[in-house]
Scaffold this active site. Structure first.
Site, PDB file in Angstrom:
ATOM      1  CE1 TYR A  59      26.455  17.732  64.982  1.00 20.49           C
ATOM      2  CE2 TYR A  59      28.769  17.179  64.771  1.00 20.49           C
ATOM      3  CZ  TYR A  59      27.679  17.932  64.391  1.00 20.49           C
ATOM      4  OH  TYR A  59      27.826  18.887  63.423  1.00 20.49           O
TER       5      TYR A  59
HETATM    6  N1  LIG Z   1      27.566  22.778  61.422  1.00 22.79           N
HETATM    7  C1  LIG Z   1      26.509  22.083  61.103  1.00 22.79           C
HETATM    8  O1  LIG Z   1      25.363  22.521  61.256  1.00 22.79           O
HETATM    9  C2  LIG Z   1      26.699  20.718  60.535  1.00 22.79           C
HETATM   10  C3  LIG Z   1      25.616  20.033  59.954  1.00 22.79           C
HETATM   11  C4  LIG Z   1      25.862  18.761  59.450  1.00 22.79           C
HETATM   12  C5  LIG Z   1      27.129  18.208  59.511  1.00 22.79           C
HETATM   13  N2  LIG Z   1      28.153  18.909  60.108  1.00 22.79           N
HETATM   14  C6  LIG Z   1      29.515  18.356  60.202  1.00 22.79           C
HETATM   15  O2  LIG Z   1      29.939  18.002  58.921  1.00 22.79           O
HETATM   16  C7  LIG Z   1      30.383  16.644  58.940  1.00 22.79           C
HETATM   17  C8  LIG Z   1      30.203  16.063  57.579  1.00 22.79           C
HETATM   18  O3  LIG Z   1      28.839  15.824  57.305  1.00 22.79           O
HETATM   19  P1  LIG Z   1      28.466  14.483  56.617  1.00 22.79           P
HETATM   20  O4  LIG Z   1      29.196  13.376  57.283  1.00 22.79           O
HETATM   21  O5  LIG Z   1      26.979  14.408  56.597  1.00 22.79           O
HETATM   22  O6  LIG Z   1      29.123  14.716  55.177  1.00 22.79           O
HETATM   23  P2  LIG Z   1      28.803  14.214  53.748  1.00 22.79           P
HETATM   24  O7  LIG Z   1      30.012  14.527  52.982  1.00 22.79           O
HETATM   25  O8  LIG Z   1      27.531  14.792  53.225  1.00 22.79           O
HETATM   26  O9  LIG Z   1      28.573  12.637  53.846  1.00 22.79           O
HETATM   27  C9  LIG Z   1      29.525  11.792  54.399  1.00 22.79           C
HETATM   28  C10 LIG Z   1      29.022  10.352  54.195  1.00 22.79           C
HETATM   29  O10 LIG Z   1      29.337   9.931  52.869  1.00 22.79           O
HETATM   30  C11 LIG Z   1      29.801   8.595  52.896  1.00 22.79           C
HETATM   31  N3  LIG Z   1      31.220   8.608  52.489  1.00 22.79           N
HETATM   32  C12 LIG Z   1      32.241   9.354  52.996  1.00 22.79           C
HETATM   33  N4  LIG Z   1      33.397   9.093  52.356  1.00 22.79           N
HETATM   34  C13 LIG Z   1      33.099   8.167  51.423  1.00 22.79           C
HETATM   35  C14 LIG Z   1      33.871   7.487  50.453  1.00 22.79           C
HETATM   36  N5  LIG Z   1      35.177   7.716  50.320  1.00 22.79           N
HETATM   37  N6  LIG Z   1      33.249   6.587  49.642  1.00 22.79           N
HETATM   38  C15 LIG Z   1      31.931   6.331  49.753  1.00 22.79           C
HETATM   39  N7  LIG Z   1      31.142   6.936  50.669  1.00 22.79           N
HETATM   40  C16 LIG Z   1      31.719   7.853  51.491  1.00 22.79           C
HETATM   41  C17 LIG Z   1      29.655   8.091  54.325  1.00 22.79           C
HETATM   42  O11 LIG Z   1      28.331   7.564  54.520  1.00 22.79           O
HETATM   43  P3  LIG Z   1      27.890   6.031  54.330  1.00 22.79           P
HETATM   44  O12 LIG Z   1      29.123   5.170  54.322  1.00 22.79           O
HETATM   45  O13 LIG Z   1      26.995   5.792  55.481  1.00 22.79           O
HETATM   46  O14 LIG Z   1      27.151   5.998  53.035  1.00 22.79           O
HETATM   47  C18 LIG Z   1      29.754   9.384  55.111  1.00 22.79           C
HETATM   48  O15 LIG Z   1      29.186   9.320  56.387  1.00 22.79           O
HETATM   49  C19 LIG Z   1      29.553  16.012  60.053  1.00 22.79           C
HETATM   50  O16 LIG Z   1      30.081  14.800  60.521  1.00 22.79           O
HETATM   51  C20 LIG Z   1      29.617  17.112  61.077  1.00 22.79           C
HETATM   52  O17 LIG Z   1      30.857  17.082  61.756  1.00 22.79           O
HETATM   53  C21 LIG Z   1      27.944  20.139  60.590  1.00 22.79           C
END
Ligand SMILES: NC(=O)c1ccc[n+]([C@@H]2O[C@H](COP(=O)([O-])OP(=O)(O)OC[C@H]3O[C@@H](n4cnc5c(N)ncnc54)[C@H](OP(=O)(O)O)[C@@H]3O)[C@@H](O)[C@H]2O)c1
Length: 318
Positions: A59
């Site tokens: 990351y």
């Molecule tokens: N193992 C793997 O291959 C893999 C792959 C991908 C991710 N991951 C892990 O999973 C984690 C989560 O993924 P993700 O961050 O993409 O998850 P997600 O749940 O799909 O999206 C999170 C995004 O939604 C928005 N958000 C979050 N809480 C909110 C709220 N209360 N109100 C409004 N908007 C909100 C924010 O973006 P904005 O504010 O920018 O709109 C935030 O960055 C990653 O950070 C990483 O640690 C792992």
């Protein structure tokens, strides 16, 4: 905040975790967070009782781990640091992968960036088809014995590979995985066919990623309206490419009629699954952390769960 055991381990992880793959700007992701913003988010997470902090060596090409390490200086004890190994970090034949050579190099680099002498959960980010699982597990077992890693887990592994991993550890008497990290949300339920039943049977904790489906389950994206300013989907050329607003709107209607928000439903539904240990969402604002943490107050009843199943079209054949 409530805490759950991570699979069959004694490690207690917060029901809501923090994902940090948006920490660390680079040429590909210039809008990602810088160190000071990342520290504010981590502090807000610790304040609401979140202990599960998920990162990976890849990351921000190391920046995410670096920012997590910086933000946790003097607070290491409050956090469960989950990081990952597998992705490309350096040039050359051992710059990525799950060989003993790569893993031994990468753990040292991660510990340095994280400013700690141990990682709580070391996860295999995705499969390395060029290295035997036996070699990988022997390397991880050595790291556990050296005290550099406390628990091990997988990510993006199919059910049969998880099974192979568990049985290789069992037959060779090596440290076994306690968790797996797949994509899972109300809008992406592929793991329910095979991964989830396997995890239930073997008590492997599931750490769902993309729980808010890139924000589609937050309620901020509306049909026929442009994404709000500064939101993740605003940067996409076709922001609603994969959005099924029929389902999203019916879920939102159900949540609102129950006195909740679709965001709360997204977390509460994942946490209704016994195998789910910690739900990791990324966050860009302190208020997001606070509303995500508060979502755990809604514990879905059996009748609410069947209504949701109906909305998702379960049992309806095409
Ligand atoms: N193992 C793997 O291959 C893999 C792959 C991908 C991710 N991951 C892990 O999973 C984690 C989560 O993924 P993700 O961050 O993409 O998850 P997600 O749940 O799909 O999206 C999170 C995004 O939604 C928005 N958000 C979050 N809480 C909110 C709220 N209360 N109100 C409004 N908007 C909100 C924010 O973006 P904005 O504010 O920018 O709109 C935030 O960055 C990653 O950070 C990483 O640690 C792992």
């Amino acid at each position: 905040m409530k805490y759950r055991n991570l699979g069959n381990s004694g490690l207690k992880v917060s029901e809501i975790g923090l994902g940090t793959n948006n920490f660390g700007t680079n040429a590909k992701f210039p809008f990602h967070m810088r160190a000071a913003e990342a520290a504010t988010i981590i502090d807000a997470a610790l304040d609401v009782g979140i202990n599960m902090i998920d990162t990976a060596n890849v990351y921000g090409t190391g920046k995410s781990e670096e920012y997590v390490g910086k933000a946790l200086r003097g607070k290491r004890d409050k956090a469960i640091i989950a990081t990952k190994v597998r992705g490309p970090m350096r040039d050359g034949p051992h710059g990525e992968g799950l060989s003993r050579k790569s893993i031994f190099h990468e753990i040292e680099a991660s510990l340095k960036r994280l400013q700690t002498d141990y990682v709580d959960l070391y996860q295999l980010h995705w499969v390395d088809k060029e290295t035997s699982i036996e070699e990988t597990l022997r390397a991880l077992d050595d790291l556990v014995k050296q005290g550099k890693v406390r628990y091990i887990g997988c990510s993006n592994y199919e059910a049969w590979r998880l099974c192979e991993t568990v049985w290789t550890s069992k037959s060779l008497n090596l440290t076994s995985i306690v968790s797996t990290q797949p994509a899972y949300s109300l809008l992406d339920r592929d793991i329910e066919a095979e991964v989830m039943p396997f995890c239930e049977e073997y008590n492997i904790g599931i750490i769902p990623y993309y729980p808010l489906a890139n924000g589609l389950l937050t309620g901020k994206y509306k049909r026929n309206q442009p994404p709000p300013k500064g939101s993740r989907l605003e940067a996409k050329s076709d922001p609603y490419e994969n959005a099924n607003f029929d389902v999203i709107e019916s879920l939102e209607g159900f949540a609102v009629n129950s006195g909740h928000t679709i965001l709360e439903l997204a977390f509460a539904w994942l946490l209704s699954k016994v195998t789910v240990s910690s739900v990791i969402a990324g966050a860009t604002k302190v208020e997001q952390i606070q509303s995500n943490a508060a979502a755990t107050d809604w514990v879905l009843t059996t009748s609410e769960l069947s209504e949701i199943s109906e909305l998702l079209g379960d049992g309806v054949s095409e």
